[in-house]
Design a protein around this motif. Structure first.
Motif, PDB file in Angstrom:
ATOM      1  N   ALA A  10       0.824  -1.211   0.000  1.00  0.00           N
ATOM      2  CA  ALA A  10       0.000   0.000   0.000  1.00  0.00           C
ATOM      3  C   ALA A  10       0.855   1.257   0.000  1.00  0.00           C
ATOM      4  O   ALA A  10       0.478   2.278  -0.591  1.00  0.00           O
ATOM      5  CB  ALA A  10      -0.922   0.002   1.218  1.00  0.00           C
TER       6      ALA A  10
ATOM      7  N   PHE B  32       1.356   2.651  -3.372  1.00  0.00           N
ATOM      8  CA  PHE B  32       0.187   3.270  -3.990  1.00  0.00           C
ATOM      9  C   PHE B  32      -0.065   4.671  -3.426  1.00  0.00           C
ATOM     10  O   PHE B  32      -0.892   5.410  -3.967  1.00  0.00           O
ATOM     11  CB  PHE B  32      -1.053   2.407  -3.756  1.00  0.00           C
ATOM     12  CG  PHE B  32      -1.125   1.181  -4.620  1.00  0.00           C
ATOM     13  CD1 PHE B  32      -1.763   1.220  -5.852  1.00  0.00           C
ATOM     14  CD2 PHE B  32      -0.563  -0.011  -4.202  1.00  0.00           C
ATOM     15  CE1 PHE B  32      -1.838   0.098  -6.654  1.00  0.00           C
ATOM     16  CE2 PHE B  32      -0.634  -1.148  -4.992  1.00  0.00           C
ATOM     17  CZ  PHE B  32      -1.269  -1.095  -6.230  1.00  0.00           C
ATOM     18  N   GLU B  33       0.602   5.026  -2.353  1.00  0.00           N
ATOM     19  CA  GLU B  33       0.345   6.294  -1.663  1.00  0.00           C
ATOM     20  C   GLU B  33       1.429   7.328  -1.944  1.00  0.00           C
ATOM     21  O   GLU B  33       1.735   8.168  -1.111  1.00  0.00           O
ATOM     22  CB  GLU B  33       0.226   6.026  -0.170  1.00  0.00           C
ATOM     23  CG  GLU B  33      -0.961   5.129   0.176  1.00  0.00           C
ATOM     24  CD  GLU B  33      -0.973   4.672   1.624  1.00  0.00           C
ATOM     25  OE1 GLU B  33       0.054   4.890   2.322  1.00  0.00           O
ATOM     26  OE2 GLU B  33      -1.978   4.081   2.063  1.00  0.00           O
ATOM     27  N   GLN B  34       1.992   7.283  -3.143  1.00  0.00           N
ATOM     28  CA  GLN B  34       3.069   8.190  -3.506  1.00  0.00           C
ATOM     29  C   GLN B  34       2.547   9.556  -3.950  1.00  0.00           C
ATOM     30  O   GLN B  34       1.563   9.656  -4.679  1.00  0.00           O
ATOM     31  CB  GLN B  34       3.899   7.578  -4.639  1.00  0.00           C
ATOM     32  CG  GLN B  34       4.687   6.354  -4.224  1.00  0.00           C
ATOM     33  CD  GLN B  34       5.673   6.668  -3.124  1.00  0.00           C
ATOM     34  OE1 GLN B  34       6.567   7.506  -3.284  1.00  0.00           O
ATOM     35  NE2 GLN B  34       5.511   6.009  -1.978  1.00  0.00           N
TER      36      GLN B  34
ATOM     37  N   GLU C 187       2.954   3.885 -12.795  1.00  0.00           N
ATOM     38  CA  GLU C 187       2.180   2.648 -12.795  1.00  0.00           C
ATOM     39  C   GLU C 187       2.939   1.594 -11.995  1.00  0.00           C
ATOM     40  O   GLU C 187       4.147   1.707 -11.794  1.00  0.00           O
ATOM     41  CB  GLU C 187       1.957   2.142 -14.227  1.00  0.00           C
ATOM     42  CG  GLU C 187       3.261   1.774 -14.945  1.00  0.00           C
ATOM     43  CD  GLU C 187       3.035   1.117 -16.297  1.00  0.00           C
ATOM     44  OE1 GLU C 187       1.876   0.804 -16.621  1.00  0.00           O
ATOM     45  OE2 GLU C 187       4.032   0.907 -17.025  1.00  0.00           O
ATOM     46  N   ILE C 188       2.196   0.596 -11.535  1.00  0.00           N
ATOM     47  CA  ILE C 188       2.812  -0.487 -10.771  1.00  0.00           C
ATOM     48  C   ILE C 188       2.472  -1.809 -11.451  1.00  0.00           C
ATOM     49  O   ILE C 188       1.289  -2.107 -11.688  1.00  0.00           O
ATOM     50  CB  ILE C 188       2.327  -0.521  -9.312  1.00  0.00           C
ATOM     51  CG1 ILE C 188       2.438   0.865  -8.653  1.00  0.00           C
ATOM     52  CG2 ILE C 188       3.131  -1.546  -8.519  1.00  0.00           C
ATOM     53  CD1 ILE C 188       1.962   0.896  -7.210  1.00  0.00           C
TER      54      ILE C 188
ATOM     55  N   ALA D 205      -4.672  -3.015  -4.646  1.00  0.00           N
ATOM     56  CA  ALA D 205      -4.893  -2.152  -5.813  1.00  0.00           C
ATOM     57  C   ALA D 205      -6.338  -1.684  -5.911  1.00  0.00           C
ATOM     58  O   ALA D 205      -6.606  -0.564  -6.383  1.00  0.00           O
ATOM     59  CB  ALA D 205      -4.490  -2.888  -7.086  1.00  0.00           C
TER      60      ALA D 205
ATOM     61  N   ARG E  19      -8.166  -0.665  -3.648  1.00  0.00           N
ATOM     62  CA  ARG E  19      -8.371   0.485  -2.770  1.00  0.00           C
ATOM     63  C   ARG E  19      -7.812   1.769  -3.376  1.00  0.00           C
ATOM     64  O   ARG E  19      -8.056   2.847  -2.847  1.00  0.00           O
ATOM     65  CB  ARG E  19      -7.723   0.231  -1.407  1.00  0.00           C
ATOM     66  CG  ARG E  19      -8.142  -1.077  -0.730  1.00  0.00           C
ATOM     67  CD  ARG E  19      -7.991  -1.000   0.777  1.00  0.00           C
ATOM     68  NE  ARG E  19      -6.681  -0.532   1.193  1.00  0.00           N
ATOM     69  CZ  ARG E  19      -5.696  -1.323   1.619  1.00  0.00           C
ATOM     70  NH1 ARG E  19      -5.872  -2.641   1.640  1.00  0.00           N
ATOM     71  NH2 ARG E  19      -4.542  -0.818   2.019  1.00  0.00           N
ATOM     72  N   TYR E  20      -7.025   1.655  -4.459  1.00  0.00           N
ATOM     73  CA  TYR E  20      -6.390   2.816  -5.079  1.00  0.00           C
ATOM     74  C   TYR E  20      -6.664   2.814  -6.588  1.00  0.00           C
ATOM     75  O   TYR E  20      -5.738   2.649  -7.397  1.00  0.00           O
ATOM     76  CB  TYR E  20      -4.889   2.797  -4.811  1.00  0.00           C
ATOM     77  CG  TYR E  20      -4.523   2.773  -3.345  1.00  0.00           C
ATOM     78  CD1 TYR E  20      -4.348   3.953  -2.632  1.00  0.00           C
ATOM     79  CD2 TYR E  20      -4.357   1.562  -2.667  1.00  0.00           C
ATOM     80  CE1 TYR E  20      -4.013   3.935  -1.288  1.00  0.00           C
ATOM     81  CE2 TYR E  20      -4.017   1.536  -1.319  1.00  0.00           C
ATOM     82  CZ  TYR E  20      -3.847   2.727  -0.641  1.00  0.00           C
ATOM     83  OH  TYR E  20      -3.518   2.707   0.687  1.00  0.00           O
TER      84      TYR E  20
ATOM     85  N   ILE F 160      -4.477   4.709  -9.303  1.00  0.00           N
ATOM     86  CA  ILE F 160      -3.118   4.299  -9.636  1.00  0.00           C
ATOM     87  C   ILE F 160      -3.171   3.096 -10.570  1.00  0.00           C
ATOM     88  O   ILE F 160      -3.677   2.034 -10.188  1.00  0.00           O
ATOM     89  CB  ILE F 160      -2.312   3.939  -8.369  1.00  0.00           C
ATOM     90  CG1 ILE F 160      -2.343   5.086  -7.360  1.00  0.00           C
ATOM     91  CG2 ILE F 160      -0.877   3.575  -8.745  1.00  0.00           C
ATOM     92  CD1 ILE F 160      -1.756   6.374  -7.867  1.00  0.00           C
TER      93      ILE F 160
ATOM     94  N   ALA G  41      -2.473  -0.247 -12.134  1.00  0.00           N
ATOM     95  CA  ALA G  41      -1.786  -1.440 -11.661  1.00  0.00           C
ATOM     96  C   ALA G  41      -2.157  -2.610 -12.563  1.00  0.00           C
ATOM     97  O   ALA G  41      -3.317  -2.766 -12.941  1.00  0.00           O
ATOM     98  CB  ALA G  41      -2.144  -1.739 -10.214  1.00  0.00           C
TER      99      ALA G  41
END
Length: 393
Positions: free
Chosen positions: A71, A74-76, A82-83, A102, A104-105, A108, A110
């Motif tokens: 997580a 994802f909080e950057q 992208e991840i 993923a 939850r975000y 972003i 993914a």
């Protein structure tokens, strides 16, 4: 008496060499801290450099707090990235955790991949190869699953690439005992102090010619020019290989000002010992000359040897002086590197456990010469000269 004198001479010689190493490390600290201050000023006041990034996250099963670690990526606080996640199978537990995180975000991007049975000895190489082919952007950020980062992580990772001569970067890391426990704390303080000290001295002596696995980033062009991630297919220390191949291309490797958390998940004595001996064996085969010389950087073993020899010769106070000096050099490293450089907050680990870890580290060094076999991801391998490995019979 002649034997005791010989032992005492060996102990004093080891204390001299370890003290020289301590002095070299202390000399390497101020330039690094100065570069950190300059980087932080540049991030705050300079023109913003935020190229789009692709994060590559190879996974293999689950581990303590994996959801929270993933997580954090994802909080950057970063405009465009992208991840990509990849495991061996679609139903890998780590991959399933990544899917849940993923969700939850949704803002972003993914994506998730799996390789099937990998064609390489190092299964991670197959995951990296697949993710690189699917990556949208040309700066590739690679990090292990047992890493936790802060929201400014990607800004720090991107900063060195403003220089077109930079082909790769890497970060120091502090060890964090994920679930507490003595053995995990001992391993963690070794990461914070022993490993970081070695990196700082290597950088001062010959420049950065390698990268560190918990976080490394490369230009895609550099990966292509070295032959792709397949170059690591037969190696255990893939992080060293990627950094060294980038350096051989004539491109710079930068040691970032940013320090990350490397979570130590080996809570039991057996798991911790196996992991640290495997690490030492990998270094022995990847960098044999440097590894051999590592013995002379430890201090407490020589302090104990000197104390025992001097006491047996009727000079116990001299012996205690030698032991005290050995501990003092370790405390100097613990404060300068562990506290100031990587900002390890565990004073108990730094002041109480690091001298013990120094003694253990010498034991791991000795153990690295007893066998060429390692257990990695549940499989038995044999290490070969140059750092390659093959499946053991």
């Amino acid at each position: 008496m002649h034997i005791l004198l010989t032992i005492l001479i060996i102990a004093v010689f080891g204390l001299v060499t370890s003290t020289v190493f301590t002095g070299m490390t202390l000399a390497a600290v101020p330039p690094y801290l100065r570069e950190r201050r300059e980087a932080l000023v540049q991030l705050k006041t300079g023109p913003e450099f935020t190229p789009p990034l692709t994060l590559l996250k190879p996974l293999h099963g689950t581990e303590p707090d994996l959801e929270a670690h993933l997580a954090s990526f994802f909080e950057q606080d970063y405009p465009e990235y992208e991840i990509l996640f990849c495991a061996r199978t679609d139903d890998d537990a780590g991959l399933e955790t990544a899917r849940q995180v993923a969700k939850r975000y949704p803002a972003i991007p993914a994506r998730f991949f799996w390789t099937g049975e990998p064609p390489y000895i190092n299964a991670k190489a197959a995951s990296m190869e697949l993710m690189e082919e699917e990556a949208r952007y040309d700066i590739l950020v690679i990090s292990d699953s047992d890493v936790r980062v802060t929201p400014d992580y990607l800004h720090s990772v991107a900063l060195p690439f403003a220089d077109g001569n930079v082909g790769g970067m890497t970060c120091l890391y502090r060890g964090v005992a994920a679930e507490g426990g003595l053995w995990a704390r001992l391993e963690a303080v070794g990461m914070s102090v022993e490993m970081s000290s070695g990196v700082l001295v290597a950088r001062m002596m010959e420049g950065m010619q390698f990268t560190l696995g918990p976080t490394m980033a490369f230009r895609r062009d550099a990966i292509h020019r070295m032959g792709g991630f397949e170059v690591t297919a037969d190696y255990c220390a893939d992080d060293f290989v990627l950094g060294n191949e980038t350096w051989k291309l004539g491109q710079k490797i930068v040691l970032s000002h940013h320090v990350i958390d490397h979570m130590v998940i080996n809570a039991t004595l057996e798991a911790s010992l196996k992991h640290q001996v495997r690490w030492m064996k990998s270094t022995r085969f990847s960098r044999p000359k440097g590894h051999f010389g590592t013995a002379l950087t430890f201090s407490v073993p020589f302090g104990l040897l000197g104390w025992a020899a001097a006491a047996a010769m009727g000079h116990p106070l001299w012996g205690l002086g030698l032991l005290g000096w050995s501990v003092a050099t370790r405390l100097a490293l613990a404060i300068a590197v562990g506290r100031r450089v990587v900002r390890d907050s565990s004073w108990f680990g730094l002041l109480m456990l690091y001298p013990i870890r120094d003694l253990m580290g010498f034991g791991f060094w000795v153990a690295s010469y007893f066998s060429s076999r390692i257990v990695w991801r549940g499989r038995l391998f044999q290490l070969l000269p140059g750092g390659k490995m093959r499946a053991a019979e």
